[in-house]
Design a protein around this motif. Structure first.
Motif, PDB file in Angstrom:
ATOM      1  N   ILE A   1       2.447  -0.802 -10.811  1.00  0.00           N
ATOM      2  CA  ILE A   1       1.078  -0.716 -10.290  1.00  0.00           C
ATOM      3  C   ILE A   1       0.152  -1.635 -11.082  1.00  0.00           C
ATOM      4  O   ILE A   1      -0.727  -2.294 -10.519  1.00  0.00           O
ATOM      5  N   VAL A   2       0.361  -1.709 -12.378  1.00  0.00           N
ATOM      6  CA  VAL A   2      -0.370  -2.633 -13.255  1.00  0.00           C
ATOM      7  C   VAL A   2       0.605  -3.696 -13.722  1.00  0.00           C
ATOM      8  O   VAL A   2       1.758  -3.397 -14.064  1.00  0.00           O
TER       9      VAL A   2
ATOM     10  N   VAL B   1      -6.318   6.741 -15.035  1.00  0.00           N
ATOM     11  CA  VAL B   1      -6.340   5.388 -15.608  1.00  0.00           C
ATOM     12  C   VAL B   1      -6.101   4.354 -14.519  1.00  0.00           C
ATOM     13  O   VAL B   1      -6.723   3.283 -14.509  1.00  0.00           O
ATOM     14  N   ALA B   2      -5.225   4.676 -13.581  1.00  0.00           N
ATOM     15  CA  ALA B   2      -4.961   3.740 -12.475  1.00  0.00           C
ATOM     16  C   ALA B   2      -6.234   3.485 -11.676  1.00  0.00           C
ATOM     17  O   ALA B   2      -6.531   2.349 -11.297  1.00  0.00           O
TER      18      ALA B   2
ATOM     19  N   ARG C   1      -6.654  -1.627  -3.552  1.00  0.00           N
ATOM     20  CA  ARG C   1      -7.241  -0.902  -2.411  1.00  0.00           C
ATOM     21  C   ARG C   1      -6.504   0.408  -2.166  1.00  0.00           C
ATOM     22  O   ARG C   1      -7.116   1.425  -1.824  1.00  0.00           O
ATOM     23  N   ALA C   2      -5.180   0.371  -2.320  1.00  0.00           N
ATOM     24  CA  ALA C   2      -4.398   1.585  -2.083  1.00  0.00           C
ATOM     25  C   ALA C   2      -4.740   2.675  -3.087  1.00  0.00           C
ATOM     26  O   ALA C   2      -4.855   3.857  -2.739  1.00  0.00           O
ATOM     27  N   VAL C   3      -4.929   2.294  -4.337  1.00  0.00           N
ATOM     28  CA  VAL C   3      -5.267   3.281  -5.377  1.00  0.00           C
ATOM     29  C   VAL C   3      -6.630   3.903  -5.092  1.00  0.00           C
ATOM     30  O   VAL C   3      -6.802   5.125  -5.164  1.00  0.00           O
TER      31      VAL C   3
ATOM     32  N   THR D   1       0.832  -1.206   0.000  1.00  0.00           N
ATOM     33  CA  THR D   1       0.000   0.000   0.000  1.00  0.00           C
ATOM     34  C   THR D   1       0.866   1.255   0.000  1.00  0.00           C
ATOM     35  O   THR D   1       0.652   2.181  -0.801  1.00  0.00           O
ATOM     36  N   ARG D   2       1.830   1.296   0.900  1.00  0.00           N
ATOM     37  CA  ARG D   2       2.702   2.466   0.971  1.00  0.00           C
ATOM     38  C   ARG D   2       3.487   2.653  -0.323  1.00  0.00           C
ATOM     39  O   ARG D   2       3.649   3.772  -0.830  1.00  0.00           O
TER      40      ARG D   2
END
Length: 945
Positions: free
Chosen positions: A311-312, A273-274, A327-329, A256-257
């Motif tokens: 991230i992706v 987009v993220a 969840r973080a995004v 997450t961080r």
């Protein structure tokens, strides 16, 4: 030789698990360069993949070979040609202070002169980390030097951080077009390398599951793995199975961080987009563009930036975005914006005709699915849930559908659907929803349908008595005259009432009274077969004759019809097992195991395994009974009920016959309480089995007390079946051991009527043993001999072994030594085949004392087969096909296959061609009785029954 580096003093790079192959490749390239052929390598990978550590290790190895090594890191925002100035410093005094394109050629020539001067002293290695941040002019200068020094011992290593764009990215692509330049892409760590890192960080080798979690959480990134393990060490987490839960929490916090930090560095369209990817979970360009409002090349560039940032996931990866990253995004968005984005996504997916489960994945996150089409989609998604994993998602869908505020019949339907979905996972939720649906229903048809579901769900729970009352109340409202509208509803309601009541001590008597005058149905419908199964159980409780109960059970399990589910099959199967029809019982249990596995009904699956275990134990296959029961215990623990009564009872029963009274007693203690005391079968089986455990541990008085309690409880419940929990036999033998012969004789006499009425070979054999134990002289010999013969005609090999032993002891006491040895030898063979090693050892000891030879004690593996397995194997050995065997023995093809699988395992053969000839010569027991003076044998204790 000279070495220059701006790397720190951290020596962690010395450990390169999983990177030895990459290092070896770079060293081979360096060897080619030293031989006089300039080479360049671009080492590529995202942050944390190990580029920097690899370059540091390479610099040290190259220095040891005599190369001059210049090792630097590019500085973002540096002036033109700054990177090459740093690489050649302090040898750059003659470089022109060029800042524009016209002077570039002069700078490049000056660089070449400096490089040539350095190369005059020997091979030269230029290593530049974070090259993507380097100014384009410096990279162009290095390209110039490489082209001019093609035949000189020059090595250029450039490390590129792929997820972060920079001014040098285009120049690096151009450099790769050079003949002497290649790319080296660093991938994730393999399991062996991950294990090495974990071991070094946490001081001990990791458990397999712990290692898998580390690989999953880190994605194979050495940097992320190191940070994860640093946090794990700080939290005191050990690399074993106990540390898994805490490791996942630490890992998700780290992800997450990390995701937040990487996303914050991206441009606005990339962040949009993220968020769209996090909502949708895929990268479909049309839907992604519609949701994010970023389209075309901008969308492609944004996805590429997100992949570089980690991230992706890369294209083609099965998981587009990790759940923790997702969840973080989304956590960066305020709740109202998240709600709006989810609602828009649901509309887009629904309009695009995507599957209902995909649309519902968005709707379940909304506070209220307010639009009219939404509840229907949620219900459709719940109906598509194919397994236990997706059942939780289906439950969320249906709860959201209820939150939409449906009224009337629709609300009842959703409650029933929610109950069915939650039954394998949350029985309490199921019962609560069904009770509410029943309270809201007004039409007789709806009430009957719902109360049947309620009753069948309540089977074996503390709600069973209440469910029986509800079923009775609905039944009383239905018309009794055939042909009257609504009369057809009586059968399923009546069947559910009996199914719910037959295994509940508080509800059984009233249900039994209700059913006393009910007509016996033909079995033409599922409801009638449910009713037949319950009536067969009541007939078994009444104690017979066994043929009547078997007839009802067979009609309930009518093989040509769709298989009934749940307690119906289980009840009828148990009746068949009690009546010595073990092949049919095992076939029915196997059907139940397969059906419940396919339908993801864990409790039915567990109960069927318990029935199989007890039936296997009853036929003398103790080892398989233990294995099957342990499987049931493990499944019950995973299903969220480690103290389930039936698995513990089945396992304790088999363990006692293996001689493990301590574990059996502990298991029984773990389930003692209201749950076991509620069930008809469970309670009496508990008392009977607990008594066996106490006797094995030397507490005869405590054992006798439990058995007599079992008898009183059965009598109070109106159950007279002698083999349901045959407490009377060990109670009789124990009374004899205590010298209370009159009480023993009275008990044995009382049992005879029930034994004769039930009438199965097993029951008759056990009754003859009880009669023989209290008889004297020749009468005892005759009765025990008759018991052996009766049990030889039954599938009860374990009980037959005990009877053979008692007869052998009695013959030995009467001086008929030769006959005694034959029966003792047969005891050893049977007991060893059954896995009842205590009895086998006792019989062997007595046999040796009676003059028997050890050379004659070899036991054939064939003796470990059950009678059914032996019959199937004998036919298979003759070349008869499985289909023909099934027709010959009136079995299903699946049962024949299961028997042969067990035969191959027990005999340790690969197939029917390896089956031994001894299968064609079954052992035929002989009985020898003789009078003579009573002796004191070495050990004549009666075995545990």
């Amino acid at each position: 030789m000279a070495v220059s580096s701006d790397r720190g003093r951290d020596a962690s790079w010395r450990h390169l698990p999983g990177r030895s192959h990459a290092l070896d490749g770079l060293l081979r390239t360096a060897a080619a360069a030293r031989a006089g052929s300039a080479r360049a390598v671009v080492v590529r990978g995202p942050a944390g993949i190990g580029r920097t550590a690899l370059l540091a290790a390479l610099a040290e190895r190259l220095t040891s070979t005599g190369m001059t090594v210049r090792h630097r890191t590019a500085r973002p925002g540096a002036r033109e040609h700054q990177a090459v100035r740093d690489l050649f410093e302090p040898f750059d005094a003659g470089l022109p202070a060029a800042t524009g394109a016209p002077a570039a050629y002069a700078v490049h020539r000056a660089l070449h002169r400096r490089a040539t001067g350095l190369l005059a002293d020997g091979p030269l290695a230029l290593i530049l980390d974070d090259a993507q941040a380097c100014d384009e002019a410096s990279l162009n200068g290095l390209g110039f030097v490489l082209r001019r020094a093609a035949s000189l011992p020059l090595l250029v290593i450039l490390a590129q951080r792929t997820e972060r764009p920079g001014p040098g990215a285009d120049a690096l692509s151009a450099l790769l077009a050079h003949d002497g330049c290649t790319a080296l892409d660093l991938g994730p760590l393999d399991p062996a390398a991950t294990a090495a890192v974990v071991t070094r960080a946490l001081g001990r080798p990791p458990a397999e599951l712990f290692l898998q979690h580390c690989a999953e959480l880190s994605g194979g990134s050495p940097g992320l793995l190191t940070r994860l393990l640093t946090d794990a060490r700080a939290a005191g987490i050990r690399p074993d199975t106990d540390g898994l839960h805490r490791l996942r929490a630490v890992g998700e916090d780290l992800l997450t961080r990390s995701a937040k930090a990487r996303l914050s560095a991206q441009a606005g369209p990339v962040r949009a987009v993220a968020r769209a990817v996090a909502v949708l979970g895929h990268t479909d360009p049309e839907l992604l563009g519609a949701l994010s409002t970023v389209t075309g090349r901008r969308l492609t560039a944004a996805l590429e930036a997100l992949r570089r940032a980690g991230i992706v996931a890369p294209a083609g990866h099965p998981t587009v975005i990790r759940e923790a990253v997702r969840r973080a995004v989304l956590a960066e968005l305020p709740a109202p914006e998240r709600e709006t984005l989810r609602a828009r996504a649901a509309r887009l997916l629904n309009d695009a005709g995507r599957p209902a489960c995909e649309v519902a994945a968005q709707l379940v996150h909304l506070k209220e699915p307010a639009e009219p089409w939404m509840p229907g989609v949620l219900r459709a998604a719940a109906a598509q849930a194919p397994d236990r994993t997706t059942a939780r998602a289906a439950m969320r869908c249906l709860r959201r559908a209820l939150a939409a505020g449906p009224t009337g019949g629709l609300r009842q339907e959703i409650r029933v659907e929610l109950a069915r979905t939650s039954a394998p996972l949350a029985p309490a939720t199921t019962l609560a929803q069904l009770r509410q649906a029943l309270a809201e229903a007004t039409r007789p048809h709806d009430r009957a349908r719902i109360v049947v579901e309620y009753g069948l769900t309540a089977v074996g729970t503390r709600r069973a008595p209440q469910a029986v009352r509800e079923l009775g109340a609905v039944l009383d409202t239905l018309p009794t005259e055939p042909g009257t509208p609504g009369h057809g509803l009586r059968t399923p309601v009546a069947a559910a009432l009996l199914v719910t009541a037959v295994n509940d001590r508080t509800a059984l008597a009233a249900a039994r009274e209700r059913a006393r005058d009910w007509p016996v149905p033909r079995g033409d419908s599922r409801g009638e077969r449910h009713l037949l199964a319950s009536l067969s159980t009541l007939a078994a409780f009444d104690g017979g004759p066994a043929d009547q109960a078997v007839d009802l059970a067979r009609r309930a399990l009518w093989i040509e019809s769709p298989a009934p589910v749940g307690p119906c099959v289980l009840g009828a199967s148990i009746v068949l097992a009690l009546a010595d029809e073990v092949d049919e019982a095992m076939e029915a249990f196997e059907r139940c195991v397969s059906d419940s596995r396919a339908r993801h009904e864990p409790w039915t699956h567990i109960a069927a395994l318990c029935g199989q275990s007890l039936t296997l134990h009853g036929t003398g296959d103790v080892a398989t009974a233990v294995t099957t029961a342990r499987t049931a215990v493990d499944l019950a623990a995973r299903a969220g009920c480690p103290g389930a009564t039936m698995p513990a009872l089945a396992l304790a029963t088999a363990l006692l016959s293996q001689g493990d009274a301590e574990e059996a007693d502990a298991l029984l203690d773990s389930i003692a309480g209201p749950a076991v005391a509620q069930g008809v079968w469970e309670w009496h089986q508990f008392l009977y089995t607990k008594g066996r455990a106490r006797r094995e541990r030397g507490d005869l008085e405590g054992a006798l007390e439990l058995w007599l309690h079992c008898g009183r409880s059965l009598e109070a419940a109106g159950i007279s079946n002698p083999v349901l929990a045959p407490w009377w036999l060990p109670a009789t033998t124990t009374l004899v051991q205590q010298g209370r012969t009159r009480a023993a004789a009275e008990l044995a006499e009382r049992s005879q009527e029930a034994v004769r009425r039930w009438g199965t070979p097993r029951a008759i054999g056990l009754g003859l043993i009880a009669a023989g134990v209290v008889a004297e002289g020749k009468a005892r010999l005759d009765l025990l001999g008759e018991a052996v013969d009766a049990l030889a005609a039954s599938p009860a090999r374990l009980e037959r072994a005990k009877a053979e032993y008692q007869l052998g002891c009695e013959l030995l006491a009467h001086g008929a030594t030769a006959d005694a040895r034959r029966h003792l030898r047969r005891t050893v063979e049977l007991a060893t085949g059954c896995g009842y090693h205590m009895l086998a050892a006792r019989a062997r000891k007595l046999l040796v004392a009676a003059g028997g030879r050890m050379s004659r004690l070899a036991v054939s593996p064939v003796d470990s087969l059950t009678e059914s397995e032996r019959r199937v194997a004998a036919l298979a050995r003759r070349g008869i096909s499985n289909k023909e065997i099934a027709a010959t023995l009136f079995l299903s093809l699946r049962t024949v296959e299961a028997h042969l699988t067990n035969v191959y395992r027990k005999l340790d053969v690969r197939g029917r061609a390896d089956l031994p000839p001894s299968l064609d010569a079954p052992y035929r027991p002989r009985r020898h009785a003789a009078d003579g003076p009573r002796r004191s044998p070495a050990d004549t204790r009666a075995p545990s029954h």
